[in-house]
Enzyme design. Sequence first.
Site, mmCIF file in Angstrom:
data_model
loop_
_atom_site.group_PDB
_atom_site.id
_atom_site.type_symbol
_atom_site.label_atom_id
_atom_site.label_comp_id
_atom_site.label_asym_id
_atom_site.label_seq_id
_atom_site.Cartn_x
_atom_site.Cartn_y
_atom_site.Cartn_z
ATOM 1 N N ASP A 31 0.854 -1.185 0.000
ATOM 2 C CA ASP A 31 0.000 0.000 0.000
ATOM 3 C C ASP A 31 0.889 1.233 0.000
ATOM 4 O OD1 ASP A 31 -1.982 2.075 0.787
ATOM 5 O OD2 ASP A 31 -3.258 0.365 1.307
ATOM 6 N N ILE A 59 1.791 0.316 -6.789
ATOM 7 C CA ILE A 59 1.682 -0.756 -7.775
ATOM 8 C C ILE A 59 2.223 -0.351 -9.148
ATOM 9 C CG2 ILE A 59 -0.254 -1.952 -6.687
ATOM 10 C CD1 ILE A 59 -2.085 -0.542 -8.747
ATOM 11 N N SER A 124 -16.598 -2.569 -9.534
ATOM 12 C CA SER A 124 -17.666 -1.696 -9.048
ATOM 13 C C SER A 124 -18.919 -1.866 -9.887
ATOM 14 C CB SER A 124 -17.194 -0.238 -9.128
ATOM 15 O OG SER A 124 -18.265 0.659 -8.969
ATOM 16 N N TYR A 149 -13.870 7.553 -12.884
ATOM 17 C CA TYR A 149 -13.711 6.428 -11.953
ATOM 18 C C TYR A 149 -14.381 5.181 -12.514
ATOM 19 C CZ TYR A 149 -14.856 3.271 -8.152
ATOM 20 O OH TYR A 149 -15.023 2.136 -7.399
ATOM 21 N N LYS A 153 -12.687 1.529 -14.025
ATOM 22 C CA LYS A 153 -13.023 0.171 -13.601
ATOM 23 C C LYS A 153 -13.442 -0.681 -14.810
ATOM 24 C CE LYS A 153 -12.460 0.389 -9.084
ATOM 25 N NZ LYS A 153 -11.476 -0.437 -8.362
ATOM 26 N N LEU A 200 -21.913 8.430 1.736
ATOM 27 C CA LEU A 200 -22.965 8.800 2.675
ATOM 28 C C LEU A 200 -22.682 8.337 4.095
ATOM 29 C CD1 LEU A 200 -25.854 9.859 3.268
ATOM 30 C CD2 LEU A 200 -26.691 7.577 2.585
#
Length: 338
Positions: A31, A59, A124, A149, A153, A200
């Site tokens: 990470d 990565i 996702s 985004y 994906k 949220l």
Amino acid sequence: MTILVTGGAGYIGSHTVVELLNAGNNVLVLDNLSNASAESLKRVEHITGQAVPFVQGDIRDSALLERVFAEHSINAVVHFAGLKAVGESVQKPLEYYDNNVNGTLVLVDAMRKAGVFRLVFSSSATVYGEDAPVPYHETLPRGRTSNPYGSSKAMVEQLLTDLAHSDPRWAIALLRYFNPVGAHESGLIGEDPFGVPNNLMPFIAQVAVGRRERLSVFGSDYATADGTCERDYLHVVDLALGHVKALDFLANHAGVHAFNLGTGQPVSVLQMIRAFEQACGRAIPFEFAPRRAGDLPAFWADATKARQELGWVAERDLARMMADTWRWQLQNPLGYGG
């Protein structure tokens, strides 16, 4: 079995590391800590009673990946590393394509050179696009994504699909998440976003604990039961267990396989607020605000395939999601820095 977990210090990654260790695996975390804290891994060690070897790095660093694969006997990879804020992706598309698409390309190239061909990818529900009918099921094509985004994906899914088709040694699971919330029941690890939360649930929790004054509810006139957006929320521990199930599945199934991970039950923003009020015993101040560009009225999963092929179901209900989130926030009012 030793599993390399990229992005393993993050929210979903740290919970997955716990479940991988509980299932008897060895884990190595990579990470760059751009949106995570090394403190999460110390707490994972406390929860599991096991050491979590950690390499700080990116990565996209091919030389680092070469060393990691050379120095460790890695059997499979669970790939979380990447940028994940929809709004930010609109402002920084190049960064999202570099981190998410190019980063995955560098990773799988290093895997191929090291002879490691089993991969679980953190995808996702956004890959279904803004025009897909609900509930989403895996036979739907990838659709017209509404932000970089989601596009990143979808591009990674296509990259991995092409890779698996080109070489029968690859076994790849594309796990299409819906809306993970909650925290580990210990209260030791949970969601700790940097800055203003994009999602949220952490925003509601931060209002409840007094870090923020009130919540903005974007849109009150959608064609839903109460006029607010509806989403498929699932507990992060259930989501983490889905990765363990996917790794087991890939041991006997080559090729590329997509799975929805969700409850199949849509919940509105107002329902989420009321449920959290029940959990924390206090009112959540909120105000309605204009709709946000790109927000869909409602979407949720058809998770039948995950149940039938992985033996996975989301078991923790909405009340449990709220109670675990509140425990984490109450014990850690400032997140890992508090």
